[in-house]
Write a protein that holds these residues in place. Structure first.
Motif, mmCIF file in Angstrom:
data_model
loop_
_atom_site.group_PDB
_atom_site.id
_atom_site.type_symbol
_atom_site.label_atom_id
_atom_site.label_comp_id
_atom_site.label_asym_id
_atom_site.label_seq_id
_atom_site.Cartn_x
_atom_site.Cartn_y
_atom_site.Cartn_z
ATOM 1 N N GLU A 86 26.100 11.509 -15.290
ATOM 2 C CA GLU A 86 24.894 10.543 -15.069
ATOM 3 C C GLU A 86 23.745 11.128 -14.327
ATOM 4 O O GLU A 86 23.032 10.963 -14.871
ATOM 5 N N GLY A 87 24.252 12.581 -13.545
ATOM 6 C CA GLY A 87 22.941 13.213 -12.764
ATOM 7 C C GLY A 87 22.093 13.921 -14.623
ATOM 8 O O GLY A 87 21.018 13.739 -14.181
ATOM 9 N N ILE A 88 23.684 14.518 -14.602
ATOM 10 C CA ILE A 88 22.945 15.172 -15.849
ATOM 11 C C ILE A 88 21.804 14.618 -17.011
ATOM 12 O O ILE A 88 20.546 14.465 -17.697
ATOM 13 N N GLU A 89 22.482 13.297 -17.440
ATOM 14 C CA GLU A 89 21.797 11.996 -17.918
ATOM 15 C C GLU A 89 20.744 12.062 -18.254
ATOM 16 O O GLU A 89 19.327 11.552 -18.577
ATOM 17 N N SER A 90 20.432 11.508 -16.460
ATOM 18 C CA SER A 90 18.726 10.874 -16.053
ATOM 19 C C SER A 90 18.107 12.527 -15.770
ATOM 20 O O SER A 90 16.920 12.124 -16.374
ATOM 21 N N VAL A 91 18.605 13.458 -15.739
ATOM 22 C CA VAL A 91 17.964 14.643 -15.858
ATOM 23 C C VAL A 91 17.112 14.509 -17.192
ATOM 24 O O VAL A 91 16.009 14.912 -17.660
ATOM 25 N N ASP A 92 18.284 14.101 -18.256
ATOM 26 C CA ASP A 92 17.609 14.360 -19.646
ATOM 27 C C ASP A 92 16.611 13.065 -19.870
ATOM 28 O O ASP A 92 15.639 13.558 -20.752
ATOM 29 N N LEU A 93 17.235 11.744 -19.640
ATOM 30 C CA LEU A 93 15.909 11.156 -19.493
ATOM 31 C C LEU A 93 14.814 11.090 -19.366
ATOM 32 O O LEU A 93 13.538 10.979 -20.375
ATOM 33 N N ALA A 94 14.166 11.816 -18.449
ATOM 34 C CA ALA A 94 13.255 12.642 -17.514
ATOM 35 C C ALA A 94 12.323 12.780 -18.083
ATOM 36 O O ALA A 94 11.498 13.087 -18.265
ATOM 37 N N ARG A 95 12.875 13.804 -19.142
ATOM 38 C CA ARG A 95 12.007 14.317 -20.144
ATOM 39 C C ARG A 95 11.735 13.748 -21.306
ATOM 40 O O ARG A 95 11.103 14.740 -21.669
ATOM 41 N N SER A 96 12.616 12.671 -21.806
ATOM 42 C CA SER A 96 11.974 11.505 -22.906
ATOM 43 C C SER A 96 11.435 11.187 -22.532
ATOM 44 O O SER A 96 10.553 10.701 -21.311
ATOM 45 N N SER A 97 9.815 10.333 -23.730
ATOM 46 C CA SER A 97 9.030 9.485 -23.880
ATOM 47 C C SER A 97 9.664 8.479 -23.184
ATOM 48 O O SER A 97 9.123 7.260 -23.638
ATOM 49 N N GLN A 98 10.906 7.927 -23.512
ATOM 50 C CA GLN A 98 11.818 6.804 -23.356
ATOM 51 C C GLN A 98 11.191 6.393 -22.115
ATOM 52 O O GLN A 98 12.059 5.478 -21.120
ATOM 53 N N ALA A 99 11.508 7.669 -21.293
ATOM 54 C CA ALA A 99 11.725 6.968 -19.596
ATOM 55 C C ALA A 99 10.728 6.212 -18.600
ATOM 56 O O ALA A 99 9.488 7.190 -19.475
ATOM 57 N N VAL A 100 10.840 5.278 -18.023
ATOM 58 C CA VAL A 100 9.723 4.815 -16.986
ATOM 59 C C VAL A 100 9.915 4.676 -15.962
ATOM 60 O O VAL A 100 11.267 3.971 -16.373
ATOM 61 N N VAL A 101 9.169 4.607 -15.273
ATOM 62 C CA VAL A 101 9.076 3.749 -13.785
ATOM 63 C C VAL A 101 8.736 2.951 -13.483
ATOM 64 O O VAL A 101 7.446 2.796 -13.911
#
Length: 312
Positions: A86-101
């Motif tokens: 999950e940590g790896i996926e979170s980092v990968d997601l953070a690099r993509s335009s799909q991530a939003v906070v």
């Protein structure tokens, strides 16, 4: 006693080989799945059993089966592997335009803490799209519970609405009664609350977190009937109205701190020490945050240390 979170002799390859052997039921199939040699997988399992001082597999049958100790270890090993994944996926997601906070900013923090935090987050490795929501506390809490916000920054909500939520205290501050420098009460020392009655009051609405605090100050100060009240959560409207009229703006100190520093507004000489209260982060309880959300929360924590607060 060692303070290490994990025995340094246990490597990720030990865990990977153990889980794959359990999943495949044998060393040969596991070695093929992992792309390793059979001796390498067998060696990793033997080393792990030596480190744990117990047999993890029953080798009496054709298929390897977990021992009781192996079953116990497997539950924790699978959870650890899932957390790393999950940590790896979170980092990968953070690099993509799909991530939003998505964060909620109450009036207490929307003009200083949150802008500084967002600017800091933009420079972090986890930078992604940011959605900042503002509005009354009840509206924001409903969005938080529905999963439409990741967390809220602002004053501590009342205890009766905190079920299923947790609060992280970052700092405390009190209220300020701000007016334009030309206001008749601007230079008056040691004001009494009843002297505010003739003037328009810019107040938080009834459902705002700080409204009960304001009402308590008025009651304790012997305040009577106010001639004209304006309820708003809009800082921009309240500031504009206070600058053009003899209105009194009741607001958290940090919202008007810069205006007070440059002399655009003046704080009335009222005792507001009883209004001092906690400001921090409200979030859902027992929820694992993704890396971008955690990075934004860290940025908020850092930002709160960079602004002077009203003296107690």
């Amino acid at each position: 006693m060692s303070t290490s979170l994990l025995d340094p002799r246990i490597k990720l390859r030990h865990i990977s080989c153990f889980l794959e052997v359990n999943r495949q039921g044998g060393v040969v199939a596991a070695s093929q799945a992992l792309g390793l040699s059979q001796p390498a997988v067998s060696k990793s399992i033997a080393e792990l059993e030596t480190l744990l001082q117990t047999a993890l597999f029953d080798r009496t049958g054709r298929k390897l089966v977990l021992t009781r100790q192996g079953e116990m270890f497997a539950r924790h090993a699978m959870a650890a592997a899932a957390a790393i994944r999950e940590g790896i996926e979170s980092v990968d997601l953070a690099r993509s335009s799909q991530a939003v906070v998505r964060l909620g900013a109450l009036p207490t923090v929307e003009v200083d803490v949150v802008p500084r935090a967002v600017a800091s987050f933009r420079r972090s490795p986890f930078a992604c799209r940011v959605h900042v929501e503002s509005g009354p506390s009840g509206h924001m809490l409903a969005m938080l519970r529905d999963g439409k916000l990741d967390f809220i920054v602002g004053r501590l909500p009342s205890p009766d609405v905190m079920k299923g939520l947790v609060f992280e205290h970052l700092y405390s501050e009190q209220l300020t009664f701000a007016v334009r420098p030309q206001h008749p009460l601007a230079q008056r020392p040691d004001l009494a609350y009843r002297e505010l009655e003739p003037y328009p009051l810019l107040l938080p609405p009834a459902n705002a977190i700080i409204r009960p605090i304001v009402d308590s100050l008025f009651i304790a100060g012997g305040m009577g009937t106010v001639r004209f009240e304006i309820e708003t959560v809009s800082n921009s409207f309240a500031r504009a109205f206070a600058l053009e009229n003899d209105a009194i703006w009741t607001i958290s100190h940090s919202v008007v701190a810069r205006d007070l520093d440059i002399g655009q507004l003046v704080a009335l000489a009222l005792d507001t020490s009883a209004s001092r209260g906690p400001v921090g982060i409200t979030m859902r309880a027992n929820e694992q945050m993704g890396a971008p959300v955690m990075a934004m929360m860290d940025a908020v924590r850092d930002a709160t240390a960079q602004f002077p607060r009203a003296p107690s």
